[in-house]
Design an enzyme around this catalytic site. Sequence first.
Site, PDB file in Angstrom:
ATOM      1  N   GLY A  56       0.814  -1.212   0.000  1.00  0.00           N
ATOM      2  CA  GLY A  56       0.000   0.000   0.000  1.00  0.00           C
ATOM      3  C   GLY A  56       0.842   1.255   0.000  1.00  0.00           C
ATOM      4  O   GLY A  56       0.336   2.362  -0.210  1.00  0.00           O
TER       5      GLY A  56
ATOM      6  N   ASP B  44      -2.301   6.973   2.852  1.00  0.00           N
ATOM      7  CA  ASP B  44      -1.752   7.975   1.935  1.00  0.00           C
ATOM      8  C   ASP B  44      -0.555   7.447   1.138  1.00  0.00           C
ATOM      9  O   ASP B  44       0.009   8.152   0.313  1.00  0.00           O
ATOM     10  CB  ASP B  44      -1.361   9.246   2.701  1.00  0.00           C
ATOM     11  CG  ASP B  44      -0.288   8.993   3.757  1.00  0.00           C
ATOM     12  OD1 ASP B  44       0.182   7.836   3.881  1.00  0.00           O
ATOM     13  OD2 ASP B  44       0.084   9.942   4.473  1.00  0.00           O
TER      14      ASP B  44
ATOM     15  N   ARG C 280       6.082 -13.343   1.329  1.00  0.00           N
ATOM     16  CA  ARG C 280       5.655 -13.454   2.730  1.00  0.00           C
ATOM     17  C   ARG C 280       4.737 -14.655   2.891  1.00  0.00           C
ATOM     18  O   ARG C 280       4.184 -15.149   1.896  1.00  0.00           O
ATOM     19  CB  ARG C 280       4.872 -12.185   3.118  1.00  0.00           C
ATOM     20  CG  ARG C 280       5.609 -10.899   2.813  1.00  0.00           C
ATOM     21  CD  ARG C 280       4.620  -9.761   2.495  1.00  0.00           C
ATOM     22  NE  ARG C 280       5.320  -8.573   1.989  1.00  0.00           N
ATOM     23  CZ  ARG C 280       5.734  -7.570   2.752  1.00  0.00           C
ATOM     24  NH1 ARG C 280       5.471  -7.583   4.034  1.00  0.00           N
ATOM     25  NH2 ARG C 280       6.369  -6.540   2.241  1.00  0.00           N
TER      26      ARG C 280
ATOM     27  N   ASP D  33       1.781 -11.297   7.266  1.00  0.00           N
ATOM     28  CA  ASP D  33       2.356 -10.532   6.151  1.00  0.00           C
ATOM     29  C   ASP D  33       3.747 -10.013   6.500  1.00  0.00           C
ATOM     30  O   ASP D  33       4.456  -9.516   5.634  1.00  0.00           O
ATOM     31  CB  ASP D  33       1.447  -9.360   5.759  1.00  0.00           C
ATOM     32  CG  ASP D  33       1.155  -8.441   6.934  1.00  0.00           C
ATOM     33  OD1 ASP D  33       0.592  -8.913   7.933  1.00  0.00           O
ATOM     34  OD2 ASP D  33       1.510  -7.252   6.863  1.00  0.00           O
ATOM     35  N   ASN D  34       4.129 -10.133   7.754  1.00  0.00           N
ATOM     36  CA  ASN D  34       5.459  -9.671   8.165  1.00  0.00           C
ATOM     37  C   ASN D  34       6.389 -10.843   8.442  1.00  0.00           C
ATOM     38  O   ASN D  34       7.347 -10.717   9.209  1.00  0.00           O
ATOM     39  CB  ASN D  34       5.348  -8.776   9.401  1.00  0.00           C
ATOM     40  CG  ASN D  34       4.666  -7.458   9.069  1.00  0.00           C
ATOM     41  OD1 ASN D  34       4.635  -7.043   7.915  1.00  0.00           O
ATOM     42  ND2 ASN D  34       4.110  -6.810  10.070  1.00  0.00           N
TER      43      ASN D  34
ATOM     44  N   ASP E 212      10.031  -5.785   7.988  1.00  0.00           N
ATOM     45  CA  ASP E 212       9.035  -4.819   8.465  1.00  0.00           C
ATOM     46  C   ASP E 212       9.223  -4.418   9.922  1.00  0.00           C
ATOM     47  O   ASP E 212       8.509  -4.872  10.822  1.00  0.00           O
ATOM     48  CB  ASP E 212       7.605  -5.340   8.228  1.00  0.00           C
ATOM     49  CG  ASP E 212       7.060  -4.795   6.913  1.00  0.00           C
ATOM     50  OD1 ASP E 212       7.754  -3.980   6.291  1.00  0.00           O
ATOM     51  OD2 ASP E 212       5.953  -5.178   6.515  1.00  0.00           O
TER      52      ASP E 212
HETATM   53  P1  AMP Z   1       3.041  -2.429   7.791  1.00  0.00           P
HETATM   54  O1  AMP Z   1       2.495  -1.932   9.090  1.00  0.00           O
HETATM   55  O2  AMP Z   1       4.065  -1.517   7.177  1.00  0.00           O
HETATM   56  O3  AMP Z   1       3.481  -3.866   7.835  1.00  0.00           O
HETATM   57  O4  AMP Z   1       1.809  -2.377   6.772  1.00  0.00           O
HETATM   58  C1  AMP Z   1       0.672  -3.189   6.852  1.00  0.00           C
HETATM   59  C2  AMP Z   1      -0.196  -2.925   5.639  1.00  0.00           C
HETATM   60  O5  AMP Z   1      -0.695  -1.606   5.655  1.00  0.00           O
HETATM   61  C3  AMP Z   1       0.521  -3.084   4.303  1.00  0.00           C
HETATM   62  O6  AMP Z   1      -0.395  -3.556   3.361  1.00  0.00           O
HETATM   63  C4  AMP Z   1       0.934  -1.662   4.000  1.00  0.00           C
HETATM   64  O7  AMP Z   1       1.163  -1.461   2.637  1.00  0.00           O
HETATM   65  C5  AMP Z   1      -0.266  -0.889   4.500  1.00  0.00           C
HETATM   66  N1  AMP Z   1       0.087   0.487   4.894  1.00  0.00           N
HETATM   67  C6  AMP Z   1       0.749   0.893   6.000  1.00  0.00           C
HETATM   68  N2  AMP Z   1       0.873   2.229   6.036  1.00  0.00           N
HETATM   69  C7  AMP Z   1       0.258   2.697   4.923  1.00  0.00           C
HETATM   70  C8  AMP Z   1       0.046   3.996   4.358  1.00  0.00           C
HETATM   71  N3  AMP Z   1       0.470   5.104   4.965  1.00  0.00           N
HETATM   72  N4  AMP Z   1      -0.624   4.072   3.187  1.00  0.00           N
HETATM   73  C9  AMP Z   1      -1.067   2.977   2.565  1.00  0.00           C
HETATM   74  N5  AMP Z   1      -0.899   1.734   3.028  1.00  0.00           N
HETATM   75  C10 AMP Z   1      -0.246   1.583   4.189  1.00  0.00           C
HETATM   76 MG    MG Z   2       4.059  -5.306   6.743  1.00  0.00          MG
END
Ligand code: AMP
Ligand code: MG
Length: 489
Positions: A94, A127, A185, A254-255, A264
């Site tokens: 994302g 965002d 993952r 996913d991590n 992550d």
């Molecule tokens: P993370 O916490 O980085 O492991 O992200 C978990 C999920 O949320 C993943 O699919 C990321 O791509 C999405 N994600 C986290 N932060 C954002 C952001 N600011 N905008 C869009 N997607 C996000």
């Molecule tokens: Mg992640």
Amino acid sequence: MTEDNIKVGWNLENTYTSLPHIMFTAINVNPVSDPKLVILNDVLATSLGLDTNALKSRQSVEELAGNRALEGGIPLAQAYAGHQFGHFTMLGDGRALLLGEQITPSGELFDIQLKGSGRTPYSRGGDGRAGLGPMLREYIISESMHGLGIPTTRSLAVVITGEDIMREVVQPGAIMTRIAASHLRVGTFQYAAKWGSIDDLKALADYAIERHYPIFMDKENRYLLLLQEVIERQAALIAKWQLVGFIHGVMNTDNMTISGETIDYGPCAFMDIYNPKTVFSSIDTHGRYAYENQPNIAAWNLARLAESLLPLIHEDQDEALEQAQEAMTTFPEKYEAHWLTGMGNKLGIFNIEEEDISLIDNLLQLLKKYGADYTNTFRLLTLGKLEETVLVGKKDFEQWHETWQARLEKQEVSKEFIKQLMQKSNPVVIPRNHRVEEALEAAVVKEDYSVLENLLKVISNPYDYNSEYLDYTSLPLDTSGPYKTFCGT
Ligand code: AMP
Ligand code: MG
């Protein structure tokens, strides 16, 4: 091939684009207004076959900011799903883009990924951006893990975007370039199993095997072998985390990687005072991802991988289930074996024996009872500086110490040899939370990167007992409140 023949610079493949189209979305870059490079990992760049000076050029900074694609690269966002705190969801990149896969001078293949690079079809309400603090934090912790000898994704660079982002506080936006053996993952398999055809799932599994376990490629039961090998690598990985007191914080499926690398870094941190219930993440209110739960959670996540692979393991699903379950039962014993060997080494024991288990357990109980610092206790045991630990003078500890010494004397090796083993197994420095915060504060608020650079120098050499790094072994002065870190930033 002579050295002259090796091309310095980007030498990209795009193997991920060979996967079925449901696995990714090609993305046009999302430009930012005023990108500036704030940190570059010279050593990593060189090992990837990149020229550090060229990486500082205007064009390169534009590339690392996602303003233009890399020569030969096809930017894409990967699709994946995941269990987040136990709940299954569609996720995907994302806020990340895979730019391509770099072939290194030694012939290895590494993903080049931007994190914080803008919205994608998988952004949901987000965002697509990331803050400077969290990106530098991931840089620090992943470099520290690498220094500690723990498999991990790494950070090549961080650029600031010139655009502020809105979080709890307004932050400078930033993009990190992440290097990984791959970004496959457990959640990538969950996604293919849930929304793909069996051929899609097979293509993904074959891709993973070819990339990480190529010797299985011509084996008929290669999908079971894949599962067994991921179980082995994760058992080894989580044991390494536990041995240094690392708490990931968000062990969602996913991590967790198929390669066995840590990935992550969000609300993660290293434990100071030994307490198995330690949890840092502000959103982990039930302590699901507490230090002591990490091996169990890893097993839970691997069971999700096993489920996803069932259709490939055997055409008879009862038989597939039996084989997968049998593979899963090996996780606890594999984990325990890695952990015990590692703990033995931390105590200078070369060949762990059954009786050593209670020796180890008793020490950990004492650490807990007296509120001893985990890393420092093992460092001081290594140095024989008992007077500096809070355990000195405690009767039960002194008894334990005698038993330990007697155990060491049973080994027919010199004291020096034992000390060497302990030095290799007990880091002098970990990135302590207050040190990390101090470095981030200087960088983000004052644009002063010297504190961060100094910290990086120290943590990239964590087993150096000859260093003047003592300053970095001290605990924060104010230990009143529990340390909390935040994710989703
Ligand atoms: P993370 O916490 O980085 O492991 O992200 C978990 C999920 O949320 C993943 O699919 C990321 O791509 C999405 N994600 C986290 N932060 C954002 C952001 N600011 N905008 C869009 N997607 C996000
Ligand atoms: Mg992640």
